[in-house]
Design a protein around this motif. Structure first.
Motif, PDB file in Angstrom:
ATOM      1  N   ALA A  47      -7.213 -79.129  64.333  1.00 43.64           N
ATOM      2  CA  ALA A  47      -7.942 -78.650  62.974  1.00 43.64           C
ATOM      3  C   ALA A  47      -8.771 -78.026  61.939  1.00 43.64           C
ATOM      4  CB  ALA A  47      -9.562 -80.053  63.224  1.00 43.64           C
ATOM      5  N   GLY A  48      -8.646 -76.941  63.844  1.00 44.99           N
ATOM      6  CA  GLY A  48      -8.990 -75.530  62.929  1.00 44.99           C
ATOM      7  C   GLY A  48      -7.975 -74.884  61.634  1.00 44.99           C
ATOM      8  N   ILE A  49      -6.812 -74.673  61.876  1.00 41.90           N
ATOM      9  CA  ILE A  49      -5.774 -75.101  61.347  1.00 41.90           C
ATOM     10  C   ILE A  49      -5.478 -75.331  59.954  1.00 41.90           C
ATOM     11  CG2 ILE A  49      -2.947 -73.844  61.023  1.00 41.90           C
ATOM     12  CD1 ILE A  49      -2.960 -74.464  64.017  1.00 41.90           C
ATOM     13  N   TYR A  50      -5.570 -76.695  60.510  1.00 39.43           N
ATOM     14  CA  TYR A  50      -6.164 -77.867  58.768  1.00 39.43           C
ATOM     15  C   TYR A  50      -6.878 -76.634  58.194  1.00 39.43           C
ATOM     16  CZ  TYR A  50      -6.149 -81.444  55.513  1.00 39.43           C
ATOM     17  OH  TYR A  50      -5.789 -82.506  54.672  1.00 39.43           O
ATOM     18  N   THR A  51      -8.355 -76.686  58.596  1.00 37.55           N
ATOM     19  CA  THR A  51      -9.429 -76.294  57.568  1.00 37.55           C
ATOM     20  C   THR A  51      -9.287 -74.652  57.252  1.00 37.55           C
ATOM     21  OG1 THR A  51     -10.661 -75.874  59.844  1.00 37.55           O
ATOM     22  CG2 THR A  51     -11.440 -77.961  58.476  1.00 37.55           C
ATOM     23  N   GLY A  52      -7.843 -74.165  57.338  1.00 37.99           N
ATOM     24  CA  GLY A  52      -8.211 -72.243  56.881  1.00 37.99           C
ATOM     25  C   GLY A  52      -8.622 -71.837  58.285  1.00 37.99           C
ATOM     26  N   GLN A  53      -9.798 -72.320  58.880  1.00 35.97           N
ATOM     27  CA  GLN A  53     -10.397 -71.596  60.503  1.00 35.97           C
ATOM     28  C   GLN A  53      -9.455 -70.598  61.112  1.00 35.97           C
ATOM     29  OE1 GLN A  53     -12.642 -75.580  60.698  1.00 35.97           O
ATOM     30  NE2 GLN A  53     -14.057 -73.755  61.316  1.00 35.97           N
ATOM     31  N   LEU A  54      -8.423 -70.872  61.137  1.00 35.69           N
ATOM     32  CA  LEU A  54      -7.414 -69.864  62.275  1.00 35.69           C
ATOM     33  C   LEU A  54      -6.114 -70.393  61.745  1.00 35.69           C
ATOM     34  CD1 LEU A  54      -8.196 -72.533  65.839  1.00 35.69           C
ATOM     35  CD2 LEU A  54      -9.308 -70.559  64.482  1.00 35.69           C
ATOM     36  N   ASP A  55      -5.149 -69.286  62.138  1.00 38.28           N
ATOM     37  CA  ASP A  55      -3.814 -69.100  61.871  1.00 38.28           C
ATOM     38  C   ASP A  55      -3.088 -69.037  62.099  1.00 38.28           C
ATOM     39  OD1 ASP A  55      -2.048 -67.329  60.501  1.00 38.28           O
ATOM     40  OD2 ASP A  55      -1.846 -67.179  62.219  1.00 38.28           O
ATOM     41  N   MET A  56      -2.372 -70.091  61.875  1.00 35.81           N
ATOM     42  CA  MET A  56      -1.223 -71.330  62.750  1.00 35.81           C
ATOM     43  C   MET A  56      -0.120 -70.281  63.498  1.00 35.81           C
ATOM     44  SD  MET A  56       1.798 -73.993  61.711  1.00 35.81           S
ATOM     45  CE  MET A  56       2.566 -72.887  60.512  1.00 35.81           C
ATOM     46  N   LYS A  57       0.342 -69.297  63.860  1.00 34.86           N
ATOM     47  CA  LYS A  57       1.243 -68.937  64.568  1.00 34.86           C
ATOM     48  C   LYS A  57      -0.296 -67.922  65.361  1.00 34.86           C
ATOM     49  CE  LYS A  57       4.963 -65.569  64.515  1.00 34.86           C
ATOM     50  NZ  LYS A  57       5.410 -63.906  63.707  1.00 34.86           N
ATOM     51  N   THR A  58      -1.059 -67.340  65.095  1.00 35.23           N
ATOM     52  CA  THR A  58      -1.592 -66.939  66.104  1.00 35.23           C
ATOM     53  C   THR A  58      -2.457 -68.169  66.720  1.00 35.23           C
ATOM     54  OG1 THR A  58      -2.017 -65.218  64.537  1.00 35.23           O
ATOM     55  CG2 THR A  58      -4.063 -65.158  66.538  1.00 35.23           C
ATOM     56  N   ALA A  59      -2.808 -69.108  66.335  1.00 38.68           N
ATOM     57  CA  ALA A  59      -3.462 -69.490  66.997  1.00 38.68           C
ATOM     58  C   ALA A  59      -2.963 -70.554  67.945  1.00 38.68           C
ATOM     59  CB  ALA A  59      -4.266 -71.026  66.250  1.00 38.68           C
TER      60      ALA A  59
ATOM     61  N   ASP B 177     -15.710 -79.661  55.653  1.00 37.93           N
ATOM     62  CA  ASP B 177     -15.260 -78.664  55.052  1.00 37.93           C
ATOM     63  C   ASP B 177     -16.314 -77.156  55.271  1.00 37.93           C
ATOM     64  OD1 ASP B 177     -15.300 -75.489  54.076  1.00 37.93           O
ATOM     65  OD2 ASP B 177     -13.923 -76.695  51.456  1.00 37.93           O
ATOM     66  N   PRO B 178     -15.973 -76.176  56.053  1.00 42.84           N
ATOM     67  CA  PRO B 178     -16.515 -75.354  57.094  1.00 42.84           C
ATOM     68  C   PRO B 178     -18.071 -74.630  56.832  1.00 42.84           C
ATOM     69  CG  PRO B 178     -14.275 -74.035  56.924  1.00 42.84           C
ATOM     70  CD  PRO B 178     -13.703 -75.721  56.430  1.00 42.84           C
ATOM     71  N   ARG B 179     -16.673 -75.017  55.240  1.00 47.93           N
ATOM     72  CA  ARG B 179     -18.542 -73.980  53.970  1.00 47.93           C
ATOM     73  C   ARG B 179     -19.703 -74.132  53.796  1.00 47.93           C
ATOM     74  NH1 ARG B 179     -13.370 -72.350  50.381  1.00 47.93           N
ATOM     75  NH2 ARG B 179     -13.304 -74.209  50.362  1.00 47.93           N
ATOM     76  N   THR B 180     -19.886 -75.789  53.973  1.00 52.66           N
ATOM     77  CA  THR B 180     -20.355 -76.941  53.410  1.00 52.66           C
ATOM     78  C   THR B 180     -21.221 -77.118  54.853  1.00 52.66           C
ATOM     79  OG1 THR B 180     -18.220 -78.214  52.814  1.00 52.66           O
ATOM     80  CG2 THR B 180     -19.129 -76.897  51.015  1.00 52.66           C
ATOM     81  N   ALA B 181     -19.848 -78.549  55.609  1.00 54.81           N
ATOM     82  CA  ALA B 181     -20.791 -79.232  56.454  1.00 54.81           C
ATOM     83  C   ALA B 181     -21.809 -78.286  57.344  1.00 54.81           C
ATOM     84  CB  ALA B 181     -19.850 -79.489  58.059  1.00 54.81           C
ATOM     85  N   MET B 182     -21.846 -77.747  57.783  1.00 51.65           N
ATOM     86  CA  MET B 182     -23.798 -77.335  58.246  1.00 51.65           C
ATOM     87  C   MET B 182     -24.894 -77.354  56.561  1.00 51.65           C
ATOM     88  SD  MET B 182     -24.963 -75.989  60.907  1.00 51.65           S
ATOM     89  CE  MET B 182     -25.851 -75.576  61.981  1.00 51.65           C
ATOM     90  N   TRP B 183     -24.689 -76.556  56.111  1.00 50.03           N
ATOM     91  CA  TRP B 183     -25.915 -77.659  54.743  1.00 50.03           C
ATOM     92  C   TRP B 183     -25.399 -78.540  54.962  1.00 50.03           C
ATOM     93  CZ3 TRP B 183     -27.889 -72.566  55.673  1.00 50.03           C
ATOM     94  CH2 TRP B 183     -27.554 -71.837  55.179  1.00 50.03           C
TER      95      TRP B 183
END
Lengths: 514, 309
Positions: free
Chosen positions: A454-466, B157-163
């Motif tokens: 989920a973190g990778i899909y939402t752009g919060q994590l880098d795929m390779k590192t994660a 979206d992590p940028r909007t969800a919390m708000w």
């Protein structure tokens, strides 16, 4: 003063409208299907029809308490069968307590154990470790005679199977391993809209990841913002990315007994096995194309399934139960096809795997009526119960001869039955090779694969590192668990988990102590 | 002792009336709280008797867990934004609803209070669905007007969800401080306003020099209650986002729930009530400490103001 009155009323009205806006009735979503039962074993032998055991009726009426977590459709079938059971054994009445919410069920059944009020017969959930509940379950060795056991494939009652602990047999498998497979659902109308149909008007099934991406983009472009090529319900990452990880498995990954573990090397391989990065890259690519429904991460399974039926999404992955979920809210919806899931561009490198055995129903260690409970368990293990289950389109069962497409009326369920036998293979089992591995209890890692994906899909994590870090976390917990088991006296090592001769394209029959 | 017993005898009926509440408090708050302390020293799945003693391991792991501190940070962001916004809106609305000129004021009061008596789970589901349906329409307009280049997944979206979660939390809990403030406003002596008007005070002066000081005691109570309540946030987050995406909205409540019942969220076998109890206890101590600081700060501010010439 007039101005003050007007301002007060205007402000109040504005906020009132905002308040009322939130009180609008929600659209009702179909109930989410619970987790799929534990995969069991597909027999390779022909089993004769089972006969009810000869029993002496009890002089006193017997009332059994039975608990399960079956959802409504399965529950209706079980109720019908319990009625027949009572007709066959009139002195035995079964009181069924159903808690279809699996989490609530777990809590409730734990409570009965803690208070010495366990039901006479009960279910445990998929992935439940029998060793955690062993003291509450009655061994069935007295009743599981060699003759009775013949109805199950060989290996079902071997030490190390999920239903066996030490020399004691605690349960038996019921549902077939094919229930775990994921299939690709294609919305015919949307494929037609994008011109992706064959001469017979059937959707052109994408076979590779590249084709999936290409078709999803074509459909999205044809829809012009009204619908999308691909959808999933990411609100519950365990379900949504469970589908993804299962597709990765089909692309050459591992299987559920140790997710992400490479049994050939003894190392976790989320980061190094392209099966995982390929499928995640497919999702990221489709997201970049704008082909995935934008609200995917806010949707649950039931909602995305409803959106598919309403023609908002052209493709989704799911178990066979997705098709049956549509029956009630969309009784006339039939414009879809079920096909085998796509494979990496480099080709199919795996299957879905299962290990022998399985546990569905259990007898309470404290039941006052063990003989009557066994009658009920024998009923559940009977061929007529299994055939009825398939005919009711509830899934496939361990009796291979009951899993026949011609037994069912629904063409989609028949397709599933057809696929279910061809997409599963017997996988390696470290617990059968060395039952002492049951002492190895890796602690949960956090975040685990579902959250990482989920973190990778939402752009919060880098795929390779994660993925590399996930491997490190999981490897460390496995090795630490092995060390702890060794310190406690268990004769185990990482070698017990390595099957270097495993060919993922073939069945693997695990030999004890080898 | 004799004086104490004398006092007890003198006010015996007061103690009699307190007894039922005290029994409930001891049975359902104090006892579970104390008994859960024991579990914090064990690995325990919730079945049978805890046996796997781990000492202070859970506390150490929690203190070192970046996901706990992420949840902790999110909890304070939630409370830090919600409390001032909610109290400000509640105060303004209370003043408006207290206006003698406002017609249908009782209907408006009911309307504003209604979210409080609505199930949080239902509100969460409704808003989640609205974020998909109405949210996609808003996204479409924003894309068409070229304010954004692709649609937004408001709760995904992590940028909007919390708000979004904070906004809904603010709205659903608005009724309580509103009613407190309204009660405080209604207790203000009208003669104070009349006298100030005679002295030439305008509406703004009336608000700042009569209304605000008069409702300050109520305001302090409301501030404490709202802060503590918002630090315990759980249900609205669990229903709307389950702490996701990827822990972007995870608060301590959902962190505890995840570890108590799911572990990693993948399998039932990963649950550890011992770890979850330790997290709950750890958070409880932190909140208690913060509450004491808050009370001390408010008292100091009040004393300072009184001493000011």
């Amino acid at each position: 003063m007039k101005y003050q009155i007007s301002l007060s009323n205007v402000l109040t009205m504005i906020v009132t409208v905002a308040v009322l806006a939130g009180c609008t009735s929600p659209a009702v979503s179909p109930t989410k299907a619970p987790a799929s039962p534990q995969p069991t074993i597909a027999p390779t032998v022909t089993v004769p029809p089972t006969k009810p055991p000869q029993v002496t009726p009890s002089p006193q009426p017997v009332k059994l308490v039975y608990w399960d977590w079956f959802p409504k459709s399965e529950g209706a079938y079980v109720d019908e069968q319990l009625h027949k059971f009572h007709e066959t054994y009139p002195w035995v009445t079964v009181e069924r307590n159903n808690i279809p919410d699996s989490m609530a069920y777990v809590e409730a059944i734990k409570l009965t154990f803690d208070t010495d009020q366990a039901p006479d017969v009960f279910q445990l959930l998929r992935r439940t470790r029998l060793r955690d509940y062993q003291q509450y379950v009655m061994p069935l060795n007295k009743w599981v005679t060699p003759e009775w056991a013949k109805r199950f494939p060989s290996g079902t009652f071997s030490e190390g199977s999920p239903n066996v602990a030490g020399e004691n047999i605690y349960s038996f498998p019921f549902q077939g391993p094919g229930n775990v497979i994921r299939l690709l659902y294609l919305n015919t109308a949307l494929f037609e809209k994008a011109g992706l149909v064959d001469s017979a008007g059937k959707p052109a099934a994408p076979k590779t990841y590249s084709q999936v991406r290409e078709y999803a983009l074509k459909i999205t472009q044809a829809c012009k913002g009204e619908c999308y090529g691909w959808g999933f319900g990411g609100k519950d990452p365990g379900n949504a990315f469970g589908n993804v990880i299962d597709i990765a498995q089909y692309g050459g990954g591992s299987f559920f007994t140790l997710d992400g573990f490479d049994f050939k090397t003894g190392k976790y391989a989320y980061g190094s096995n392209p099966a995982y990065s390929d499928v995640i890259s497919l999702l990221l690519g489709m997201k970049e194309d704008g082909s995935i429904i934008p609200e995917a991460m806010s949707l649950d399974d039931a909602t995305i399934e409803a959106l598919f039926a309403e023609g908002k999404v052209a493709m989704l992955l799911g178990k066979f139960s997705v098709a049956t979920n549509w029956v009630k809210p969309y009784p006339n919806f039939d414009e879809f096809e079920i096909v085998a899931p796509p494979v990496p561009d480099s080709g199919q490198k795996g299957f879905w795997y299962y290990i022998p055995g399985g546990n569905t129903w259990h007898m309470s260690a404290n039941t006052k009526y063990p003989e009557e409970v066994w009658l009920l368990m024998d009923w559940f293990a009977s061929k007529q119960f299994a055939e009825g289950w398939v005919e009711a389109e509830l899934g496939v069962v361990f009796y291979a001869e009951a899993n026949k497409p011609e037994y069912v009326k629904n063409r989609h369920f028949a397709d599933f039955v057809k696929f279910s036998s061809g997409l599963v293979k017997l996988g390696p089992s470290y617990s059968i090779r060395n039952p002492a591995t049951s002492a190895v209890k890796p602690e949960a890692v956090s975040p685990d694969w579902a959250d990482v994906f989920a973190g990778i899909y939402t752009g919060q994590l880098d795929m390779k590192t994660a993925l590399a870090e996930l491997d490190k976390r999981k490897q460390a917990t496995l090795e630490s668990a092995i060390q702890k088991a060794q310190a406690d006296g268990a004769e185990v090592s990482i070698e017990d988990f390595i099957f270097s001769d495993w060919n993922q394209m073939e069945d693997y029959v695990t030999q004890p102590n080898k | 002792m004799g004086k104490f017993m004398h006092n007890v005898k003198k006010h015996v009926w007061s103690y009699v009336f307190i007894v039922p509440m005290a029994i409930l408090f001891l049975g359902f708050t104090v006892y579970p709280l104390l008994s859960s302390v024991r579990y914090t020293f064990y690995n325990w799945s919730g079945i049978g008797v805890p046996k796997d003693f781990v000492g202070f391991k859970h506390y150490i792991n929690i203190a070192k867990d970046p996901f706990f501190w992420n949840a902790f940070r999110n909890t304070f962001i939630y409370a830090g934004v919600l409390v001032p916004v909610q109290l400000s809106i509640a105060l303004v609305l209370a003043v408006i609803l207290n206006s003698k000129q406002l017609r249908l004021k009782y209907i408006f009061r009911v309307i504003f209070f209604s979210p409080v008596v609505t199930s949080t789970a239902i509100v969460g589901i409704v808003i989640s669905l609205l974020s998909i349906t109405a949210g996609s329409e808003i996204s479409r307009v924003l894309v068409q007007t070229e304010l954004i280049n692709r649609p937004i997944d408001w709760l995904g979206d992590p940028r909007t969800a919390m708000w979004i979660v904070i906004s809904v939390g603010t709205w659903i809990g608005l009724g309580y401080p509103l009613m407190y403030f309204l009660a405080g406003l209604q207790a203000i002596d009208q003669e104070l306003y009349d006298a100030a008007k005679v002295d030439g005070a305008g509406n703004v002066d009336l608000f700042w020099y009569i209304t605000v000081p008069s409702i300050r005691p109520v305001g302090i109570v409301v501030l404490l209650v709202t802060t503590l309540h918002s630090l315990r946030v759980f249900d609205i987050v669990q229903v709307m986002t389950k702490g996701g995406p990827y822990f972007a909205t995870e608060v301590v409540g959902t962190y505890i729930y995840r570890h108590a019942f799911f572990g990693t969220g993948v399998g039932e076998g990963d649950a550890n009530l011992g770890f979850a109890s330790a997290a709950a206890f750890f958070m409880g101590i932190l909140v208690m400490f913060i509450s004491v600081l808050q009370v001390a700060a408010v008292r100091y501010a009040a004393t300072y103001r009184q001493k000011r010439p």
